[in-house]
Design an enzyme around this catalytic site. Structure first.
Site, short mmCIF file in Angstrom:
data_model
loop_
_atom_site.label_atom_id
_atom_site.label_comp_id
_atom_site.label_asym_id
_atom_site.label_seq_id
_atom_site.Cartn_x
_atom_site.Cartn_y
_atom_site.Cartn_z
N ASP A 45 0.93 -1.22 0.01
CA ASP A 45 0.04 0.13 0.16
C ASP A 45 0.83 1.28 0.08
OD1 ASP A 45 -2.43 -1.03 -0.12
OD2 ASP A 45 -3.01 -0.86 1.99
N LYS A 78 -0.88 2.04 -7.08
CA LYS A 78 -0.83 2.77 -8.48
C LYS A 78 -1.71 1.86 -9.30
CE LYS A 78 3.57 4.84 -8.95
NZ LYS A 78 4.93 4.19 -8.32
N MET A 128 -8.85 9.06 8.65
CA MET A 128 -9.27 9.58 7.58
C MET A 128 -10.52 10.83 7.54
SD MET A 128 -9.73 6.01 5.49
CE MET A 128 -10.43 5.13 6.75
C1 LIG Z 1 -7.11 3.48 5.27
S1 LIG Z 1 -6.73 3.93 6.70
C2 LIG Z 1 -5.60 2.64 7.30
C3 LIG Z 1 -5.40 2.44 8.64
C4 LIG Z 1 -4.37 1.45 8.96
N1 LIG Z 1 -5.05 0.23 8.76
C5 LIG Z 1 -4.12 1.61 10.65
O1 LIG Z 1 -4.26 0.60 11.19
O2 LIG Z 1 -3.43 2.41 10.82
C6 LIG Z 1 -5.68 5.37 6.26
C7 LIG Z 1 -5.84 6.25 7.54
O3 LIG Z 1 -4.83 6.03 8.71
C8 LIG Z 1 -4.39 7.01 9.21
N2 LIG Z 1 -2.85 6.87 9.42
C9 LIG Z 1 -2.19 5.81 8.62
N3 LIG Z 1 -0.94 5.85 9.09
C10 LIG Z 1 -0.64 7.11 9.50
C11 LIG Z 1 0.25 8.08 10.16
N4 LIG Z 1 1.46 7.49 9.88
N5 LIG Z 1 0.15 9.03 10.88
C12 LIG Z 1 -1.15 9.44 10.95
N6 LIG Z 1 -2.30 8.94 10.59
C13 LIG Z 1 -2.15 7.73 9.80
C14 LIG Z 1 -4.89 8.35 8.54
O4 LIG Z 1 -6.10 8.81 9.26
C15 LIG Z 1 -5.09 7.69 7.23
O5 LIG Z 1 -6.03 8.54 6.30
#
Ligand SMILES: C[S@@+](CC[C@H](N)C(=O)[O-])C[C@H]1O[C@@H](n2cnc3c(N)ncnc32)[C@H](O)[C@@H]1O
Length: 418
Positions: A206, A228, A343
Protein backbone atom coordinates in the site's frame (compact mmCIF):
# COMPACT_ATOMS: atom_id res chain seq x y z
CA UNK A 1 37.07 -36.77 29.34
CA UNK A 2 33.35 -36.71 28.54
CA UNK A 3 32.02 -37.41 25.06
CA UNK A 4 30.11 -34.88 23.01
CA UNK A 5 26.36 -34.68 23.67
CA UNK A 6 24.08 -36.17 21.07
CA UNK A 7 21.57 -33.53 19.88
CA UNK A 8 17.91 -34.45 19.55
CA UNK A 9 14.65 -32.60 19.00
CA UNK A 10 12.22 -33.98 21.55
CA UNK A 11 8.62 -34.19 20.35
CA UNK A 12 6.82 -33.76 23.61
CA UNK A 13 3.21 -33.37 22.45
CA UNK A 14 1.03 -34.92 25.16
CA UNK A 15 4.03 -36.55 26.84
CA UNK A 16 4.57 -36.24 30.57
CA UNK A 17 7.45 -34.03 31.69
CA UNK A 18 8.05 -33.69 35.42
CA UNK A 19 9.42 -30.39 36.69
CA UNK A 20 10.66 -30.43 40.26
CA UNK A 21 10.77 -26.96 41.81
CA UNK A 22 8.56 -23.89 41.44
CA UNK A 23 11.05 -21.03 41.54
CA UNK A 24 12.87 -18.85 39.03
CA UNK A 25 14.46 -21.69 37.04
CA UNK A 26 11.16 -23.52 36.61
CA UNK A 27 9.51 -20.25 35.62
CA UNK A 28 11.97 -19.96 32.75
CA UNK A 29 11.83 -23.60 31.68
CA UNK A 30 8.11 -24.35 31.81
CA UNK A 31 6.88 -22.05 28.98
CA UNK A 32 9.00 -23.82 26.35
CA UNK A 33 7.79 -27.21 27.59
CA UNK A 34 4.18 -26.05 27.33
CA UNK A 35 4.90 -24.56 23.92
CA UNK A 36 6.14 -27.99 22.84
CA UNK A 37 2.82 -29.46 23.96
CA UNK A 38 4.24 -31.33 26.96
CA UNK A 39 1.97 -32.62 29.70
CA UNK A 40 3.77 -30.82 32.54
CA UNK A 41 3.58 -32.13 36.11
CA UNK A 42 5.03 -29.51 38.43
CA UNK A 43 6.01 -30.72 41.87
CA UNK A 44 6.78 -27.95 44.38
CA UNK A 45 5.36 -26.78 47.72
CA UNK A 46 5.19 -23.22 46.35
CA UNK A 47 5.08 -21.55 42.95
CA UNK A 48 6.10 -18.18 41.56
CA UNK A 49 3.09 -16.02 40.56
CA UNK A 50 3.81 -16.69 36.86
CA UNK A 51 3.70 -20.47 37.37
CA UNK A 52 0.70 -20.14 39.62
CA UNK A 53 -1.14 -18.31 36.84
CA UNK A 54 -0.42 -21.18 34.44
CA UNK A 55 -1.55 -23.72 37.01
CA UNK A 56 -4.75 -21.75 37.68
CA UNK A 57 -5.38 -21.57 33.94
CA UNK A 58 -5.16 -25.38 33.75
CA UNK A 59 -2.07 -25.31 31.51
CA UNK A 60 -0.13 -27.64 33.85
CA UNK A 61 -0.75 -29.99 36.78
CA UNK A 62 0.61 -28.69 40.06
CA UNK A 63 1.31 -31.08 42.93
CA UNK A 64 1.76 -28.76 45.94
CA UNK A 65 4.27 -30.76 47.98
CA UNK A 66 7.83 -31.98 47.86
CA UNK A 67 8.91 -34.56 45.30
CA UNK A 68 7.92 -38.23 45.77
CA UNK A 69 9.23 -41.16 43.65
CA UNK A 70 5.81 -41.94 42.18
CA UNK A 71 5.83 -38.50 40.52
CA UNK A 72 8.07 -40.05 37.88
CA UNK A 73 5.43 -42.57 36.83
CA UNK A 74 4.85 -42.21 33.10
CA UNK A 75 7.45 -39.45 32.66
CA UNK A 76 9.58 -39.11 29.53
CA UNK A 77 11.79 -36.35 30.90
CA UNK A 78 12.57 -34.71 34.24
CA UNK A 79 13.72 -31.17 34.86
CA UNK A 80 15.16 -30.64 38.32
CA UNK A 81 14.87 -26.96 39.09
CA UNK A 82 15.81 -26.84 42.77
CA UNK A 83 19.08 -25.76 44.32
CA UNK A 84 19.18 -28.30 47.16
CA UNK A 85 21.92 -30.65 45.83
CA UNK A 86 20.92 -33.62 48.00
CA UNK A 87 17.27 -33.51 46.96
CA UNK A 88 18.30 -32.90 43.32
CA UNK A 89 20.69 -35.87 43.38
CA UNK A 90 17.98 -38.11 44.76
CA UNK A 91 15.50 -37.14 41.99
CA UNK A 92 18.19 -37.62 39.40
CA UNK A 93 19.16 -41.06 40.79
CA UNK A 94 15.54 -42.20 40.71
CA UNK A 95 15.22 -40.90 37.11
CA UNK A 96 18.39 -42.77 36.10
CA UNK A 97 17.03 -45.99 37.63
CA UNK A 98 13.98 -45.64 35.40
CA UNK A 99 16.01 -44.59 32.32
CA UNK A 100 14.39 -41.15 32.23
CA UNK A 101 16.60 -38.33 31.03
CA UNK A 102 17.14 -35.70 33.68
CA UNK A 103 18.13 -32.03 33.33
CA UNK A 104 19.64 -30.52 36.48
CA UNK A 105 19.78 -26.81 37.20
CA UNK A 106 22.09 -27.30 40.19
CA UNK A 107 24.78 -29.47 38.59
CA UNK A 108 25.17 -29.75 34.84
CA UNK A 109 27.93 -32.31 35.07
CA UNK A 110 25.66 -34.69 36.97
CA UNK A 111 22.78 -34.30 34.50
CA UNK A 112 21.95 -36.84 31.78
CA UNK A 113 20.57 -34.10 29.49
CA UNK A 114 21.32 -30.43 28.88
CA UNK A 115 18.96 -27.70 27.75
CA UNK A 116 20.43 -25.71 24.87
CA UNK A 117 20.21 -21.98 24.22
CA UNK A 118 17.47 -21.64 21.63
CA UNK A 119 16.34 -19.21 18.97
CA UNK A 120 13.17 -19.77 16.97
CA UNK A 121 12.34 -18.39 13.55
CA UNK A 122 8.96 -19.59 12.47
CA UNK A 123 9.28 -23.32 11.85
CA UNK A 124 13.07 -23.27 12.30
CA UNK A 125 14.54 -23.92 15.75
CA UNK A 126 18.25 -23.45 16.33
CA UNK A 127 19.58 -25.01 19.55
CA UNK A 128 23.13 -24.38 20.74
CA UNK A 129 25.08 -26.38 23.33
CA UNK A 130 28.23 -24.69 24.57
CA UNK A 131 30.20 -27.71 25.71
CA UNK A 132 28.91 -27.31 29.24
CA UNK A 133 29.30 -23.52 29.26
CA UNK A 134 25.82 -21.93 29.06
CA UNK A 135 27.25 -18.45 28.47
CA UNK A 136 29.17 -19.59 25.43
CA UNK A 137 25.98 -21.24 24.15
CA UNK A 138 24.04 -18.00 24.62
CA UNK A 139 26.67 -15.89 22.87
CA UNK A 140 26.67 -18.18 19.84
CA UNK A 141 22.87 -18.37 19.91
CA UNK A 142 22.59 -14.54 19.94
CA UNK A 143 24.93 -14.25 16.96
CA UNK A 144 22.90 -16.80 15.00
CA UNK A 145 19.64 -15.12 15.97
CA UNK A 146 20.89 -11.74 14.70
CA UNK A 147 22.11 -13.31 11.50
CA UNK A 148 18.82 -15.06 10.84
CA UNK A 149 16.72 -12.03 11.71
CA UNK A 150 18.62 -9.48 9.70
CA UNK A 151 20.44 -10.96 6.75
CA UNK A 152 20.29 -14.67 6.32
CA UNK A 153 16.51 -15.07 6.21
CA UNK A 154 15.98 -13.43 2.78
CA UNK A 155 18.59 -15.65 1.16
CA UNK A 156 18.09 -18.94 2.89
CA UNK A 157 14.63 -19.30 4.32
CA UNK A 158 12.45 -18.84 1.27
CA UNK A 159 9.32 -20.81 2.04
CA UNK A 160 9.55 -24.29 0.67
CA UNK A 161 5.82 -24.53 0.15
CA UNK A 162 5.86 -21.76 -2.44
CA UNK A 163 8.87 -22.87 -4.44
CA UNK A 164 8.79 -25.29 -7.38
CA UNK A 165 9.25 -28.79 -6.13
CA UNK A 166 12.52 -29.83 -7.78
CA UNK A 167 12.03 -33.51 -7.02
CA UNK A 168 8.66 -33.78 -8.68
CA UNK A 169 8.99 -30.98 -11.18
CA UNK A 170 5.57 -29.74 -10.03
CA UNK A 171 4.67 -26.58 -8.13
CA UNK A 172 3.18 -26.59 -4.70
CA UNK A 173 0.31 -24.25 -3.96
CA UNK A 174 1.26 -20.76 -2.84
CA UNK A 175 -0.17 -18.73 0.00
CA UNK A 176 -0.84 -15.20 1.10
CA UNK A 177 0.09 -13.35 4.27
CA UNK A 178 -1.80 -10.17 5.16
CA UNK A 179 0.83 -8.29 7.09
CA UNK A 180 0.40 -5.08 9.08
CA UNK A 181 3.42 -2.87 8.40
CA UNK A 182 2.77 -0.49 11.29
CA UNK A 183 2.14 3.24 11.16
CA UNK A 184 5.26 4.53 9.42
CA UNK A 185 8.45 3.92 11.36
CA UNK A 186 9.95 0.83 9.65
CA UNK A 187 10.95 -0.53 13.06
CA UNK A 188 7.30 -0.77 14.08
CA UNK A 189 6.55 -3.83 11.96
CA UNK A 190 6.23 -7.00 14.08
CA UNK A 191 9.02 -9.59 14.16
CA UNK A 192 6.74 -12.09 12.42
CA UNK A 193 5.67 -9.56 9.80
CA UNK A 194 9.30 -8.77 9.05
CA UNK A 195 10.23 -12.43 8.79
CA UNK A 196 7.42 -13.15 6.33
CA UNK A 197 8.41 -10.12 4.30
CA UNK A 198 11.92 -11.43 3.95
CA UNK A 199 10.50 -14.76 2.74
CA UNK A 200 8.11 -13.33 0.13
CA UNK A 201 8.24 -14.01 -3.60
CA UNK A 202 5.75 -11.21 -4.29
CA UNK A 203 4.98 -8.14 -2.16
CA UNK A 204 1.82 -6.15 -2.80
CA UNK A 205 2.28 -2.90 -0.91
CA UNK A 206 0.00 0.00 0.00
CA UNK A 207 0.89 3.66 -0.30
CA UNK A 208 1.20 4.08 3.46
CA UNK A 209 3.71 1.30 4.13
CA UNK A 210 7.16 2.45 5.21
CA UNK A 211 9.37 2.78 2.12
CA UNK A 212 12.42 1.53 3.99
CA UNK A 213 10.82 -1.89 4.41
CA UNK A 214 10.55 -2.19 0.65
CA UNK A 215 14.08 -0.98 0.17
CA UNK A 216 15.36 -4.08 1.92
CA UNK A 217 13.57 -6.66 -0.22
CA UNK A 218 15.62 -9.14 -2.23
CA UNK A 219 16.19 -7.97 -5.80
CA UNK A 220 14.24 -10.91 -7.25
CA UNK A 221 11.06 -10.11 -5.29
CA UNK A 222 8.22 -8.86 -7.46
CA UNK A 223 6.94 -5.63 -5.93
CA UNK A 224 3.39 -4.61 -6.85
CA UNK A 225 2.52 -1.04 -5.88
CA UNK A 226 -1.17 -1.36 -5.01
CA UNK A 227 -1.63 2.41 -4.85
CA UNK A 228 -0.80 2.69 -8.56
CA UNK A 229 -3.50 0.29 -9.71
CA UNK A 230 -5.89 2.35 -11.88
CA UNK A 231 -9.74 2.46 -11.83
CA UNK A 232 -11.93 3.56 -8.94
CA UNK A 233 -11.52 2.40 -5.35
CA UNK A 234 -13.74 -0.68 -5.59
CA UNK A 235 -12.37 -1.74 -8.98
CA UNK A 236 -8.85 -1.29 -7.61
CA UNK A 237 -9.69 -3.55 -4.67
CA UNK A 238 -10.97 -6.26 -7.01
CA UNK A 239 -7.78 -5.91 -8.99
CA UNK A 240 -5.67 -6.31 -5.85
CA UNK A 241 -7.67 -9.36 -4.77
CA UNK A 242 -7.10 -10.87 -8.20
CA UNK A 243 -3.35 -10.26 -8.06
CA UNK A 244 -3.14 -11.96 -4.64
CA UNK A 245 -5.11 -14.96 -5.83
CA UNK A 246 -3.39 -15.30 -9.22
CA UNK A 247 0.13 -15.09 -7.85
CA UNK A 248 -0.63 -17.52 -5.02
CA UNK A 249 -2.29 -20.01 -7.37
CA UNK A 250 0.83 -19.80 -9.53
CA UNK A 251 2.79 -21.04 -6.51
CA UNK A 252 4.17 -17.80 -5.04
CA UNK A 253 4.30 -16.74 -1.43
CA UNK A 254 2.57 -13.36 -1.54
CA UNK A 255 2.87 -10.81 1.24
CA UNK A 256 0.12 -8.21 1.18
CA UNK A 257 1.75 -5.40 3.15
CA UNK A 258 -0.68 -2.88 4.57
CA UNK A 259 -0.24 0.27 6.63
CA UNK A 260 -0.99 -0.07 10.35
CA UNK A 261 -3.14 -3.12 11.05
CA UNK A 262 -4.72 -5.00 8.13
CA UNK A 263 -8.14 -5.13 9.80
CA UNK A 264 -8.40 -1.50 10.91
CA UNK A 265 -9.93 0.32 7.92
CA UNK A 266 -7.54 -1.73 5.82
CA UNK A 267 -9.92 -3.87 3.74
CA UNK A 268 -7.97 -6.89 4.93
CA UNK A 269 -11.20 -8.81 5.46
CA UNK A 270 -12.17 -8.46 1.80
CA UNK A 271 -8.79 -9.76 0.71
CA UNK A 272 -9.02 -12.69 3.08
CA UNK A 273 -12.48 -13.59 1.74
CA UNK A 274 -11.29 -13.36 -1.86
CA UNK A 275 -8.37 -15.69 -1.12
CA UNK A 276 -10.56 -18.09 0.83
CA UNK A 277 -13.04 -18.23 -2.07
CA UNK A 278 -10.18 -19.24 -4.36
CA UNK A 279 -8.87 -21.84 -1.91
CA UNK A 280 -5.70 -19.88 -1.14
CA UNK A 281 -4.46 -20.23 2.46
CA UNK A 282 -4.00 -16.94 4.30
CA UNK A 283 -2.02 -15.95 7.37
CA UNK A 284 -2.96 -12.68 9.07
CA UNK A 285 -0.24 -10.82 10.95
CA UNK A 286 -1.66 -7.95 13.00
CA UNK A 287 0.15 -4.64 12.91
CA UNK A 288 0.61 -1.61 15.13
CA UNK A 289 -2.33 0.55 14.17
CA UNK A 290 -1.99 4.30 13.67
CA UNK A 291 -5.17 4.76 15.70
CA UNK A 292 -3.16 4.01 18.84
CA UNK A 293 0.41 4.64 17.66
CA UNK A 294 -0.19 8.14 16.27
CA UNK A 295 -1.57 9.49 19.57
CA UNK A 296 1.23 7.69 21.43
CA UNK A 297 3.85 9.24 19.17
CA UNK A 298 2.44 12.65 20.11
CA UNK A 299 2.57 11.89 23.83
CA UNK A 300 -1.13 11.04 24.12
CA UNK A 301 -2.23 7.76 25.74
CA UNK A 302 -5.62 6.70 24.38
CA UNK A 303 -6.63 5.70 27.92
CA UNK A 304 -5.38 7.08 31.23
CA UNK A 305 -6.37 6.12 34.74
CA UNK A 306 -8.97 8.53 36.09
CA UNK A 307 -9.26 10.31 32.72
CA UNK A 308 -10.61 7.93 30.07
CA UNK A 309 -11.88 4.40 30.46
CA UNK A 310 -12.71 3.90 26.82
CA UNK A 311 -11.49 4.84 23.39
CA UNK A 312 -13.42 4.66 20.17
CA UNK A 313 -11.84 4.49 16.74
CA UNK A 314 -13.97 5.84 13.94
CA UNK A 315 -13.57 6.59 10.25
CA UNK A 316 -14.30 10.15 9.16
CA UNK A 317 -14.07 9.46 5.45
CA UNK A 318 -17.79 10.16 5.03
CA UNK A 319 -19.44 13.36 6.24
CA UNK A 320 -21.86 12.84 9.16
CA UNK A 321 -24.87 13.58 6.94
CA UNK A 322 -23.75 11.30 4.09
CA UNK A 323 -26.44 8.69 3.41
CA UNK A 324 -23.83 5.90 3.32
CA UNK A 325 -22.35 6.82 6.73
CA UNK A 326 -22.57 4.02 9.32
CA UNK A 327 -21.34 6.17 12.21
CA UNK A 328 -23.72 7.40 14.95
CA UNK A 329 -21.99 10.74 15.55
CA UNK A 330 -24.84 11.80 17.87
CA UNK A 331 -24.13 8.79 20.10
CA UNK A 332 -20.38 9.38 19.98
CA UNK A 333 -20.97 12.97 21.17
CA UNK A 334 -22.47 11.55 24.35
CA UNK A 335 -19.39 9.49 25.25
CA UNK A 336 -16.96 10.77 27.83
CA UNK A 337 -13.85 8.95 26.64
CA UNK A 338 -11.38 9.28 23.82
CA UNK A 339 -12.45 9.55 20.19
CA UNK A 340 -9.83 8.71 17.57
CA UNK A 341 -10.78 9.68 14.02
CA UNK A 342 -8.97 8.26 11.00
CA UNK A 343 -9.33 9.65 7.49
CA UNK A 344 -11.14 12.63 9.02
CA UNK A 345 -9.37 15.77 7.81
CA UNK A 346 -11.60 16.45 4.79
CA UNK A 347 -14.78 16.30 6.86
CA UNK A 348 -13.36 17.66 10.10
CA UNK A 349 -15.44 20.87 10.15
CA UNK A 350 -18.67 18.91 9.70
CA UNK A 351 -17.62 16.24 12.21
CA UNK A 352 -16.66 18.68 14.97
CA UNK A 353 -19.82 20.75 14.39
CA UNK A 354 -21.96 17.60 14.65
CA UNK A 355 -20.26 16.46 17.87
CA UNK A 356 -20.77 19.92 19.42
CA UNK A 357 -24.36 20.09 18.22
CA UNK A 358 -25.02 16.80 20.05
CA UNK A 359 -23.53 17.94 23.32
CA UNK A 360 -19.76 17.41 23.33
CA UNK A 361 -18.09 20.48 24.81
CA UNK A 362 -16.27 22.73 22.33
CA UNK A 363 -13.53 22.99 24.99
CA UNK A 364 -12.76 19.27 24.68
CA UNK A 365 -9.01 18.99 24.06
CA UNK A 366 -8.11 17.97 20.50
CA UNK A 367 -4.94 16.98 18.71
CA UNK A 368 -4.06 16.12 15.13
CA UNK A 369 -1.04 13.97 14.34
CA UNK A 370 0.17 13.92 10.74
CA UNK A 371 2.57 11.27 9.41
CA UNK A 372 3.01 9.88 12.88
CA UNK A 373 6.19 7.96 13.80
CA UNK A 374 8.00 9.21 10.68
CA UNK A 375 10.71 11.86 10.38
CA UNK A 376 8.08 14.30 9.06
CA UNK A 377 5.59 13.90 11.91
CA UNK A 378 3.61 17.03 12.80
CA UNK A 379 1.40 17.53 15.85
CA UNK A 380 -1.23 20.19 16.36
CA UNK A 381 -3.02 20.76 19.67
CA UNK A 382 -6.29 22.61 19.86
CA UNK A 383 -9.88 22.19 21.05
CA UNK A 384 -12.91 20.55 19.51
CA UNK A 385 -14.35 23.98 18.71
CA UNK A 386 -11.25 25.25 16.96
CA UNK A 387 -9.41 22.27 15.56
CA UNK A 388 -10.96 22.29 12.06
CA UNK A 389 -9.88 25.89 11.43
CA UNK A 390 -6.47 25.26 13.00
CA UNK A 391 -5.86 22.33 10.64
CA UNK A 392 -6.52 24.58 7.65
CA UNK A 393 -4.27 27.35 8.98
CA UNK A 394 -1.45 24.90 9.69
CA UNK A 395 -2.04 23.21 6.32
CA UNK A 396 -2.07 19.73 7.86
CA UNK A 397 -2.66 16.95 5.35
CA UNK A 398 -3.41 13.24 5.31
CA UNK A 399 -2.40 10.82 6.59
CA UNK A 400 -3.43 12.21 9.93
CA UNK A 401 -5.21 11.02 13.05
CA UNK A 402 -7.48 13.29 15.09
CA UNK A 403 -7.71 12.66 18.85
CA UNK A 404 -10.48 14.16 20.97
CA UNK A 405 -10.76 13.93 24.74
CA UNK A 406 -9.12 14.82 28.02
CA UNK A 407 -6.31 12.34 27.35
CA UNK A 408 -4.84 14.90 24.95
CA UNK A 409 -3.54 16.84 27.97
CA UNK A 410 -3.18 13.90 30.37
CA UNK A 411 0.62 13.74 30.19
CA UNK A 412 1.22 17.46 29.96
CA UNK A 413 3.36 17.42 33.08
CA UNK A 414 5.47 14.52 31.83
CA UNK A 415 8.13 14.22 29.13
CA UNK A 416 7.05 14.08 25.47
CA UNK A 417 8.31 11.20 23.33
CA UNK A 418 11.19 12.18 21.09
C1 LIG B 1 -7.12 3.53 5.13
S1 LIG B 1 -6.73 3.96 6.76
C2 LIG B 1 -5.68 2.64 7.21
C3 LIG B 1 -5.41 2.56 8.67
C4 LIG B 1 -4.41 1.49 9.02
N1 LIG B 1 -4.89 0.18 8.66
C5 LIG B 1 -4.02 1.49 10.49
O1 LIG B 1 -4.32 0.54 11.23
O2 LIG B 1 -3.34 2.45 10.89
C6 LIG B 1 -5.64 5.30 6.49
C7 LIG B 1 -5.71 6.33 7.60
O3 LIG B 1 -4.94 5.88 8.70
C8 LIG B 1 -4.37 6.99 9.36
N2 LIG B 1 -2.91 6.85 9.32
C9 LIG B 1 -2.21 5.84 8.83
N3 LIG B 1 -0.89 6.02 9.03
C10 LIG B 1 -0.76 7.18 9.69
C11 LIG B 1 0.32 7.91 10.20
N4 LIG B 1 1.57 7.48 10.10
N5 LIG B 1 0.07 9.08 10.83
C12 LIG B 1 -1.17 9.54 10.97
N6 LIG B 1 -2.24 8.88 10.51
C13 LIG B 1 -2.05 7.72 9.88
C14 LIG B 1 -4.84 8.22 8.61
O4 LIG B 1 -6.02 8.67 9.23
C15 LIG B 1 -5.10 7.65 7.26
O5 LIG B 1 -5.98 8.47 6.53
Amino acid sequence: MTSNPYPLGLRLDGRRVVVVGGGAVATRRVPALLDAGADVLLVAPELTPALRARADAGRLHWVPRRFAPEDLDGAWLVQVAIDDPIAAASVSALAAERRIFCVRADDRSAATAWTPAVTRHGPVTVAVLGGGDPRRAMTVRDAIRDLLAVRLAPESSAPTQSRPDAATGGRQAGRVALVGAGPGDPELITVKGWRLLTEADVVVADRLVPGLLLDELRPDVELVDASKIPYGPSRAQEEINQILVDRALAGAFVVRLKGGDPYVFGRGGEELLACAAAGVPVTVVPGVTSSIAAPAAAGIPVTHRGVAHEFTVVSGHLAPDAPASLVRWDALAGLHGTLVILMGLKNLAAITATLIAHGRSPETPAAVVQEATTGTQRVLRSTLGEVAAAVLTADLRPPAVVVLGDVVNALDEGPRPS
